[in-house]
Design a protein around this motif. Structure first.
Motif, PDB file in Angstrom:
ATOM      1  N   PRO A 168       0.581  -1.223   0.093  1.00  0.00           N
ATOM      2  CA  PRO A 168      -0.081   0.267   0.099  1.00  0.00           C
ATOM      3  C   PRO A 168       0.721   1.394  -0.220  1.00  0.00           C
ATOM      4  CG  PRO A 168      -0.764  -1.348   2.488  1.00  0.00           C
ATOM      5  CD  PRO A 168       1.205  -2.197   0.979  1.00  0.00           C
ATOM      6  N   VAL A 169       0.665   2.131  -0.750  1.00  0.00           N
ATOM      7  CA  VAL A 169       1.322   3.400  -1.244  1.00  0.00           C
ATOM      8  C   VAL A 169       0.606   4.407  -1.513  1.00  0.00           C
ATOM      9  CG1 VAL A 169       3.156   4.436  -2.249  1.00  0.00           C
ATOM     10  CG2 VAL A 169       3.527   2.681  -1.929  1.00  0.00           C
ATOM     11  N   THR A 170       0.135   5.387  -0.779  1.00  0.00           N
ATOM     12  CA  THR A 170      -0.822   6.704  -1.120  1.00  0.00           C
ATOM     13  C   THR A 170      -0.668   6.840  -2.581  1.00  0.00           C
ATOM     14  OG1 THR A 170      -1.133   6.943   1.807  1.00  0.00           O
ATOM     15  CG2 THR A 170      -1.874   8.023  -0.080  1.00  0.00           C
ATOM     16  N   GLY A 171      -1.721   6.755  -3.184  1.00  0.00           N
ATOM     17  CA  GLY A 171      -1.791   8.017  -3.893  1.00  0.00           C
ATOM     18  C   GLY A 171      -1.460   7.040  -5.864  1.00  0.00           C
ATOM     19  N   VAL A 172      -0.372   5.810  -5.301  1.00  0.00           N
ATOM     20  CA  VAL A 172      -0.370   5.317  -5.660  1.00  0.00           C
ATOM     21  C   VAL A 172      -1.544   3.826  -6.701  1.00  0.00           C
ATOM     22  CG1 VAL A 172       1.613   3.240  -6.607  1.00  0.00           C
ATOM     23  CG2 VAL A 172       2.534   4.672  -5.483  1.00  0.00           C
ATOM     24  N   ARG A 173      -1.010   3.700  -8.159  1.00  0.00           N
ATOM     25  CA  ARG A 173      -1.854   3.449  -9.024  1.00  0.00           C
ATOM     26  C   ARG A 173      -0.747   2.291  -9.917  1.00  0.00           C
ATOM     27  NH1 ARG A 173      -3.831   4.722 -14.695  1.00  0.00           N
ATOM     28  NH2 ARG A 173      -2.177   5.297 -14.915  1.00  0.00           N
ATOM     29  N   TRP A 174      -1.147   0.880  -9.584  1.00  0.00           N
ATOM     30  CA  TRP A 174      -0.312  -0.546  -9.522  1.00  0.00           C
ATOM     31  C   TRP A 174      -0.334  -0.340 -10.995  1.00  0.00           C
ATOM     32  CZ3 TRP A 174       3.901  -1.632  -7.064  1.00  0.00           C
ATOM     33  CH2 TRP A 174       4.211  -1.058  -5.627  1.00  0.00           C
ATOM     34  N   GLN A 175       0.396  -0.821 -11.862  1.00  0.00           N
ATOM     35  CA  GLN A 175       0.589  -1.137 -13.426  1.00  0.00           C
ATOM     36  C   GLN A 175       0.482  -2.640 -13.933  1.00  0.00           C
ATOM     37  OE1 GLN A 175       0.544   1.052 -15.535  1.00  0.00           O
ATOM     38  NE2 GLN A 175       0.352   2.763 -13.739  1.00  0.00           N
ATOM     39  N   SER A 176      -0.298  -3.203 -14.473  1.00  0.00           N
ATOM     40  CA  SER A 176      -0.460  -4.457 -15.059  1.00  0.00           C
ATOM     41  C   SER A 176       0.708  -5.012 -15.833  1.00  0.00           C
ATOM     42  CB  SER A 176      -0.901  -4.841 -15.858  1.00  0.00           C
ATOM     43  OG  SER A 176      -0.500  -4.489 -17.159  1.00  0.00           O
ATOM     44  N   ALA A 177       1.230  -6.452 -15.278  1.00  0.00           N
ATOM     45  CA  ALA A 177       2.531  -6.889 -15.909  1.00  0.00           C
ATOM     46  C   ALA A 177       2.803  -6.214 -17.155  1.00  0.00           C
ATOM     47  CB  ALA A 177       2.611  -8.451 -16.095  1.00  0.00           C
ATOM     48  N   VAL A 203      17.883  -7.290 -11.113  1.00  0.00           N
ATOM     49  CA  VAL A 203      17.241  -6.501 -10.114  1.00  0.00           C
ATOM     50  C   VAL A 203      17.844  -5.774  -9.718  1.00  0.00           C
ATOM     51  CG1 VAL A 203      15.403  -5.727  -9.378  1.00  0.00           C
ATOM     52  CG2 VAL A 203      15.138  -6.938 -11.375  1.00  0.00           C
ATOM     53  N   ALA A 204      18.108  -4.161  -9.591  1.00  0.00           N
ATOM     54  CA  ALA A 204      18.997  -4.339  -7.516  1.00  0.00           C
ATOM     55  C   ALA A 204      18.633  -3.126  -7.377  1.00  0.00           C
ATOM     56  CB  ALA A 204      19.850  -3.930  -8.122  1.00  0.00           C
ATOM     57  N   GLY A 205      17.328  -2.957  -6.226  1.00  0.00           N
ATOM     58  CA  GLY A 205      16.851  -1.831  -5.714  1.00  0.00           C
ATOM     59  C   GLY A 205      15.658  -1.676  -6.047  1.00  0.00           C
ATOM     60  N   VAL A 206      14.331  -0.342  -5.106  1.00  0.00           N
ATOM     61  CA  VAL A 206      13.613  -0.079  -5.763  1.00  0.00           C
ATOM     62  C   VAL A 206      13.379   1.511  -5.731  1.00  0.00           C
ATOM     63  CG1 VAL A 206      11.974  -2.047  -6.175  1.00  0.00           C
ATOM     64  CG2 VAL A 206      12.559  -1.033  -4.111  1.00  0.00           C
ATOM     65  N   GLY A 207      12.924   2.195  -6.002  1.00  0.00           N
ATOM     66  CA  GLY A 207      12.750   4.066  -5.701  1.00  0.00           C
ATOM     67  C   GLY A 207      11.302   4.027  -6.618  1.00  0.00           C
ATOM     68  N   CYS A 208      12.381   5.247  -6.130  1.00  0.00           N
ATOM     69  CA  CYS A 208      10.645   6.676  -6.716  1.00  0.00           C
ATOM     70  C   CYS A 208      10.934   7.929  -7.460  1.00  0.00           C
ATOM     71  CB  CYS A 208       9.641   7.126  -5.488  1.00  0.00           C
ATOM     72  SG  CYS A 208      10.170   8.074  -4.518  1.00  0.00           S
ATOM     73  N   PHE A 209      10.222   7.963  -8.081  1.00  0.00           N
ATOM     74  CA  PHE A 209      10.248   9.260  -9.093  1.00  0.00           C
ATOM     75  C   PHE A 209       9.328  10.461  -7.703  1.00  0.00           C
ATOM     76  CE2 PHE A 209      11.163   7.217 -12.726  1.00  0.00           C
ATOM     77  CZ  PHE A 209      13.075   7.387 -12.571  1.00  0.00           C
ATOM     78  N   GLY A 210      10.005  11.356  -7.530  1.00  0.00           N
ATOM     79  CA  GLY A 210       9.023  12.559  -7.039  1.00  0.00           C
ATOM     80  C   GLY A 210       9.646  12.509  -5.048  1.00  0.00           C
ATOM     81  N   ASN A 268       6.101   7.688  -9.445  1.00  0.00           N
ATOM     82  CA  ASN A 268       6.902   6.692 -10.721  1.00  0.00           C
ATOM     83  C   ASN A 268       7.157   5.799  -9.461  1.00  0.00           C
ATOM     84  OD1 ASN A 268       6.339   8.852 -13.262  1.00  0.00           O
ATOM     85  ND2 ASN A 268       5.379   7.047 -13.632  1.00  0.00           N
ATOM     86  N   LEU A 269       6.923   3.978  -9.399  1.00  0.00           N
ATOM     87  CA  LEU A 269       7.918   3.760  -8.981  1.00  0.00           C
ATOM     88  C   LEU A 269       9.258   3.284  -9.591  1.00  0.00           C
ATOM     89  CD1 LEU A 269       5.558   1.929  -6.371  1.00  0.00           C
ATOM     90  CD2 LEU A 269       6.992   4.253  -5.776  1.00  0.00           C
ATOM     91  N   TRP A 270      10.010   2.408  -9.414  1.00  0.00           N
ATOM     92  CA  TRP A 270      10.917   1.924 -10.204  1.00  0.00           C
ATOM     93  C   TRP A 270      11.783   0.613  -9.541  1.00  0.00           C
ATOM     94  CZ3 TRP A 270      15.955   2.178  -8.559  1.00  0.00           C
ATOM     95  CH2 TRP A 270      15.944   3.146  -7.871  1.00  0.00           C
ATOM     96  N   ALA A 271      12.354  -0.094 -10.477  1.00  0.00           N
ATOM     97  CA  ALA A 271      13.106  -1.561 -10.334  1.00  0.00           C
ATOM     98  C   ALA A 271      14.670  -0.650 -10.333  1.00  0.00           C
ATOM     99  CB  ALA A 271      12.856  -2.465 -10.174  1.00  0.00           C
ATOM    100  N   GLY A 272      15.329  -0.782 -10.618  1.00  0.00           N
ATOM    101  CA  GLY A 272      17.131  -0.409 -10.467  1.00  0.00           C
ATOM    102  C   GLY A 272      17.636  -1.960 -11.415  1.00  0.00           C
ATOM    103  N   VAL A 273      18.134  -1.863 -12.737  1.00  0.00           N
ATOM    104  CA  VAL A 273      18.599  -3.350 -13.448  1.00  0.00           C
ATOM    105  C   VAL A 273      20.391  -2.832 -13.219  1.00  0.00           C
ATOM    106  CG1 VAL A 273      16.794  -3.782 -14.790  1.00  0.00           C
ATOM    107  CG2 VAL A 273      18.546  -2.703 -15.114  1.00  0.00           C
ATOM    108  N   GLN A 274      21.249  -3.618 -13.123  1.00  0.00           N
ATOM    109  CA  GLN A 274      22.575  -4.150 -13.517  1.00  0.00           C
ATOM    110  C   GLN A 274      23.078  -5.568 -13.894  1.00  0.00           C
ATOM    111  OE1 GLN A 274      23.830  -4.020  -9.092  1.00  0.00           O
ATOM    112  NE2 GLN A 274      23.653  -5.971  -9.017  1.00  0.00           N
ATOM    113  N   PRO A 275      23.924  -5.647 -14.458  1.00  0.00           N
ATOM    114  CA  PRO A 275      24.496  -6.128 -15.779  1.00  0.00           C
ATOM    115  C   PRO A 275      24.600  -7.611 -14.672  1.00  0.00           C
ATOM    116  CG  PRO A 275      25.735  -4.097 -15.877  1.00  0.00           C
ATOM    117  CD  PRO A 275      25.202  -3.858 -14.989  1.00  0.00           C
TER     118      PRO A 275
END
Length: 91
Positions: A24-33, A70-77, A84-91
């Motif tokens: 649960p994150v206030t104001g977030v609308r989760w996206q589909s796969a 996948v390496a870490g998660v965060g948000c814009f704003g 927006n929520l994001w998941a980072g990536v690394q080689p």
């Protein structure tokens, strides 16, 4: 005018893992796969003639698959009101 970006499709198993992170994150609308992807380049709004040039250029791209982790998660704003929520990536 459509907003365009270059992106990569994620493997189904990565999408499934990311969707399990939902909380649960206030104001977030989760996206589909189907909407989960890796953004490589955001082009922004592109006009009709620009759209055809971008599409034509994209058809010329030839690349092979490569491993990512996948390496870490965060948000814009602000964390209290993320845009927006994001998941980072690394080689």
């Amino acid at each position: 005018m459509p907003r365009l970006f270059f992106g990569l499709e994620l493997p189904a198993e990565i999408k499934a893992r990311l969707l399990k992170v939902r909380s649960p994150v206030t104001g977030v609308r989760w996206q589909s796969a189907e909407q989960l992807h890796i953004t490589l380049l955001f082009l922004g709004k592109v006009s009709g003639e620009g759209l055809e040039a971008v599409a034509s250029s994209a058809r010329e791209i030839d690349s092979e698959s490569f491993p990512l982790e996948v390496a870490g998660v965060g948000c814009f704003g602000q964390p209290e009101r993320p845009k927006n929520l994001w998941a980072g990536v690394q080689p």
